[in-house]
Design a protein around this motif. Structure first.
Motif, PDB file in Angstrom:
ATOM      1  N   LEU A  18      74.508  15.258  -8.126  1.00 40.29           N
ATOM      2  CA  LEU A  18      75.687  15.967  -7.604  1.00 40.29           C
ATOM      3  C   LEU A  18      75.148  15.813  -6.241  1.00 40.29           C
ATOM      4  CD1 LEU A  18      76.549  18.708 -10.769  1.00 40.29           C
ATOM      5  CD2 LEU A  18      77.174  15.653 -10.023  1.00 40.29           C
ATOM      6  N   GLY A  19      74.324  15.144  -5.261  1.00 39.74           N
ATOM      7  CA  GLY A  19      74.045  15.469  -4.019  1.00 39.74           C
ATOM      8  C   GLY A  19      74.900  15.750  -3.087  1.00 39.74           C
ATOM      9  N   THR A  20      75.942  15.247  -3.389  1.00 38.49           N
ATOM     10  CA  THR A  20      77.084  15.929  -2.454  1.00 38.49           C
ATOM     11  C   THR A  20      77.604  17.260  -2.673  1.00 38.49           C
ATOM     12  OG1 THR A  20      78.948  15.082  -3.811  1.00 38.49           O
ATOM     13  CG2 THR A  20      78.638  13.179  -2.572  1.00 38.49           C
ATOM     14  N   VAL A  21      76.956  18.238  -3.351  1.00 36.20           N
ATOM     15  CA  VAL A  21      77.288  19.297  -3.339  1.00 36.20           C
ATOM     16  C   VAL A  21      77.133  19.998  -2.779  1.00 36.20           C
ATOM     17  CG1 VAL A  21      77.436  21.696  -4.799  1.00 36.20           C
ATOM     18  CG2 VAL A  21      77.743  18.874  -6.071  1.00 36.20           C
ATOM     19  N   PRO A  22      77.178  20.982  -1.535  1.00 33.15           N
ATOM     20  CA  PRO A  22      76.393  21.995  -0.838  1.00 33.15           C
ATOM     21  C   PRO A  22      75.828  22.566  -1.195  1.00 33.15           C
ATOM     22  CG  PRO A  22      78.908  22.090  -0.334  1.00 33.15           C
ATOM     23  CD  PRO A  22      78.671  21.252  -1.730  1.00 33.15           C
ATOM     24  N   ARG A  23      74.085  22.591  -0.819  1.00 33.87           N
ATOM     25  CA  ARG A  23      73.294  23.410  -0.808  1.00 33.87           C
ATOM     26  C   ARG A  23      73.649  25.356  -1.428  1.00 33.87           C
ATOM     27  NH1 ARG A  23      69.390  22.593  -3.739  1.00 33.87           N
ATOM     28  NH2 ARG A  23      67.997  24.510  -3.285  1.00 33.87           N
TER      29      ARG A  23
ATOM     30  N   ASP B 227      86.304  12.601 -12.034  1.00 32.40           N
ATOM     31  CA  ASP B 227      85.144  11.966 -11.397  1.00 32.40           C
ATOM     32  C   ASP B 227      83.790  11.145 -12.131  1.00 32.40           C
ATOM     33  OD1 ASP B 227      82.339  13.723 -10.143  1.00 32.40           O
ATOM     34  OD2 ASP B 227      82.710  11.827  -9.838  1.00 32.40           O
TER      35      ASP B 227
ATOM     36  N   GLU C  84      81.370  10.180 -11.886  1.00 32.66           N
ATOM     37  CA  GLU C  84      79.525  10.476 -11.153  1.00 32.66           C
ATOM     38  C   GLU C  84      79.734  11.166 -12.976  1.00 32.66           C
ATOM     39  OE1 GLU C  84      78.850  12.807  -8.293  1.00 32.66           O
ATOM     40  OE2 GLU C  84      76.409  12.161  -8.079  1.00 32.66           O
TER      41      GLU C  84
END
Length: 533
Positions: free
Chosen positions: A104-109, A125, A127
Motif C-alpha cells: 500500500l505504498g500509495t497511502v500517505p504516511r 482494487d 492490490e
C-alpha cells in the motif's frame, strides 16, 4: 429435490438494487414461515442473510440460526457470526489474512487507519483482491468491513478488525461491483424475470483450463453440461479461484488432476464436509493417488499385480542382486505416467531412484511387463461403466510419452463393448475398484499369458468425447450424472443439529416466539432447548 436462493433483509428497502421481490424477504417473514415450510418443503434453499446486524439474539442472528435448523444452506452461518463477534476466535484467521496485506505504498504516511468493504470476496482494487477473496473464504460473510492500522513506528499494516457490514452502508457508487459479486455468487441475474422452476440439482465441475493432460477436455465438459441440461441438472464449470462459492452448489464433479497436497483435495474435503455428493471423494483421492498404498492394498486382498517392492535410500543397495531387469520405478504419487521410469540395469536403477528420492522418501519398483496395450475399465459405484484399450505410443513402452517442454504424445484409445472384454479382466477390475469405494474409477490392467494384473486404480479417470464413450455414447454421462443426482436426492433435506438457544426476556419478538411454537407443534422430531434466564 430442487434448490433456490432467498435473500433475507430487515426491510425490503434495504435491498435497493433490483425489483426481486419474489426472492427477497424480510427477516420477520422468513422467521414466521417456519410452520408452513416445515410441513412439507422439499426444496432446500440457499439463504443469503443480509440483515443489518448479526448481534447475538438479533433478527439477523435468528435468521441464520433457524435457516440451519430447517436444513437450508445459509451465508453467514451461526458459527461465522459467532467468530465475527469474538475477537479471540478470529486470531488464527486474522494471522493468515495479514500475510496477504500488500505494501500500500500509495497511502500517505499521515494515514494510520484504513477501512474497506468486501462484497462476497470482491473489491475493485486489484492490490487488495487476494486479501478480499481470502477474507470471504475464511469468514463467509456476504458483506465485510476490514479495518487496517499502521502500528506506530512500523512500515507494515495490521488488521484491526473484521466485521459484518450493514447493507445500507454499501455506497451507491459501488452498486455495479455489489451486483456483479452477487450474480457471481448466486449464478443468477437479480432483475425482473419470468419465474422458472429450479433445476433438480446444481452441479459444479472443477477443471483447470491450463492443464495439458486433463481427465476431460473442454469439449467433453461442455458436452456433459448439455447432457445434464436434458436431465434438468444445471452445470457450471468452476476453477480453483471459486473455492469460496463451492457451497452454493449441490454436488461436485472433479475433472482436474488430483493430488492430496493440492486444491482438488481441499475442494473434495469441503464438499464432503458440507454433505455434497462428490466425485471423487477425499478417501478415494487419498487411496488412489498413492501407488504405495494401492500396491499394499491389492497385495493384502490377493489381487494380482506386477511384483512390487518399496525402496528407500537405506535399502537401495540390497536390491543389487535381487532384481530381474528391466524394472519400472515410480514416484508413489505421480500421475499420467509422470515420474515413471524404466531401468535396464542396477546402475540405471540407482541413478533413477536417487533422482526420485528428491521427491519422495519411498520409491516403487515393479517388474516390467510388456503388452501392446493396457486395459482400462471405467468403474462407477462398484460396477463396470466402460472399457477401452490404451495402446502404447509407437516405439515406446508407455501409453503416454513425455517429451521436453511439457509436451507429450499419447497412444491410441480404442473403446470396447463390455461384453467383448475377457471376463477375468472385468472381474479383476471390479474386485480392485470395490476396495476403494463407490466413486468413479479407472482400473488399468495388463493381460498376459500368466494372467491379468492390476497396474493401478485412478480416481479421476480419462473420459473424453469420441474416446472412452465411443461405444455407449451419452449413456456414459447420463449414468455418471444420475449417480450424483441419486445421491443428492437420497440425502434429502438435512434435519439439522439440535441447537441450544438462550432467549432473554428483552429480546423476544412475537414473530420469533410464534415461529418456535409452530416448530414445536408441527415438527416433533426437532428439539428446542429454550432458556428464559
Amino acid at each position: 429435490m430442487a434448490s433456490d436462493h432467498v435473500i433475507v433483509v430487515e426491510r425490503l428497502a434495504d435491498f435497493r438494487w433490483a425489483d426481486a421481490a419474489t426472492r427477497v424477504v424480510t427477516a420477520e417473514a422468513f422467521i414466521s414461515d417456519c410452520k408452513t415450510e416445515l410441513e412439507g418443503r422439499k426444496r432446500q434453499r440457499k439463504v443469503i442473510n443480509l440483515c443489518r446486524s448479526y448481534d447475538y439474539l438479533s433478527l439477523g442472528y435468528y435468521c441464520s440460526l433457524l435457516a440451519e435448523a430447517r436444513g437450508d444452506r445459509v451465508t453467514p452461518t451461526v458459527e461465522t457470526i459467532l467468530d465475527l463477534e469474538h475477537r479471540r476466535t478470529q486470531q488464527a484467521s486474522v494471522a493468515r489474512l495479514e500475510r496477504l496485506i500488500p505494501v500500500l505504498g500509495t497511502v500517505p504516511r499521515s494515514v494510520n487507519t484504513l477501512s474497506f468493504h468486501v462484497f462476497f470476496g470482491h473489491i475493485e482494487d486489484p492490490e487488495l483482491a487476494n486479501l478480499a477473496r481470502k477474507a470471504f473464504e475464511l469468514f463467509r460473510c456476504p458483506l465485510l468491513e476490514i479495518t487496517l492500522e499502521r502500528p506506530e513506528g512500523l512500515d507494515g499494516w495490521k488488521i484491526a478488525g473484521v466485521g459484518a457490514l450493514d447493507p445500507r452502508e454499501v455506497d451507491a457508487s459501488r452498486d455495479a461491483l455489489f451486483m456483479g459479486a452477487l450474480e457471481e455468487f448466486t449464478r443468477r441475474r437479480w432483475r425482473p424475470a419470468l419465474i422458472q422452476s429450479a433445476p433438480r440439482m446444481d452441479l459444479a465441475i472443477l477443471h483447470d483450463p491450463s492443464d495439458p493432460l486433463p481427465p476431460s477436455n473442454l469439449a467433453t465438459l461442455q458436452h456433459i453440461a448439455e447432457v445434464a441440461q436434458s436431465m434438468d441438472i444445471a452445470v457450471e464449470l468452476i476453477r480453483k479461484k471459486d473455492y469460496s462459492r463451492l457451497t452454493q452448489f449441490d454436488a461436485l464433479f472433479i475433472r482436474e488432476t488430483t493430488a492430496v497436497a493440492h486444491h482438488t483435495f481441499k475442494f473434495a474435503k469441503k464438499a464432503e464436509a458440507e454433505g455434497m455428493p462428490v466425485i471423487d471423494d477425499p478417501a478415494s483421492i487419498l487411496r488412489c493417488t498413492n501407488k504405495a498404498f494401492l500396491a499394499e492394498l491389492l497385495r493384502e486382498h490377493d489381487i494380482a499385480t506386477p511384483r512390487t517392492r518399496l525402496v528407500s535410500k537405506r535399502t537401495m543397495a540390497k536390491f543389487e542382486d535381487t532384481l530381474s531387469y528391466p524394472v519400472v520405478l515410480k514416484v508413489p504419487d505421480g500421475s499420467f505416467s509422470r515420474d515413471v521410469r524404466k531401468a535396464q540395469d542396477f546402475r540405471q536403477f540407482q541413478d533413477i531412484a536417487t533422482a526420485m528420492f528428491k521427491e519422495s522418501e519411498i520409491v516403487l519398483v515393479q517388474d516390467y511387463m510388456y503388452t501392446a496395450f493396457d486395459w482400462r475399465i471405467g468403474m462407477l459405484a462398484g460396477e463396470p461403466l466402460f472399457a477401452a484399450r490404451y495402446h502404447m505410443v509407437r516405439d515406446h513402452w508407455q501409453i503416454i510419452k513425455h517429451v521436453g517442454g511439457g509436451a507429450s504424445t499419447e497412444g491410441r484409445t480404442e473403446a470396447v463393448a463390455l461384453p467383448d472384454v475377457p471376463p477375468l479382466v472385468i472381474e479383476t477390475a471390479t474386485q480392485a475398484a470395490r476396495l476403494i469405494g463407490d466413486g468413479f474409477y479407472g482400473v488399468d490392467l495388463k493381460q498376459t499369458e500368466a494372467g491379468v494384473f492390476v497396474i493401478e486404480i485412478n480416481d479421476n479417470p480419462n473420459l473424453d468425447v469420441g474416446a472412452e464413450d465411443k461405444v455407449l455414447g451419452d449413456e456414459v454421462y447420463r449414468r455418471l450424472l444420475g449417480h450424483l443426482l441419486a445421491k443428492f436426492e437420497k440425502r434429502g433435506a438435512p434435519i439439522g443439529r439440535v441447537l441450544p438457544i438462550a432467549i432473554g426476556s428483552a429480546t423476544r419478538p412475537a414473530a420469533i416466539l410464534a415461529a418456535f411454537n409452530g416448530a414445536s407443534e408441527e415438527a416433533g422430531a426437532r428439539t428446542w432447548n429454550i432458556s428464559t434466564d
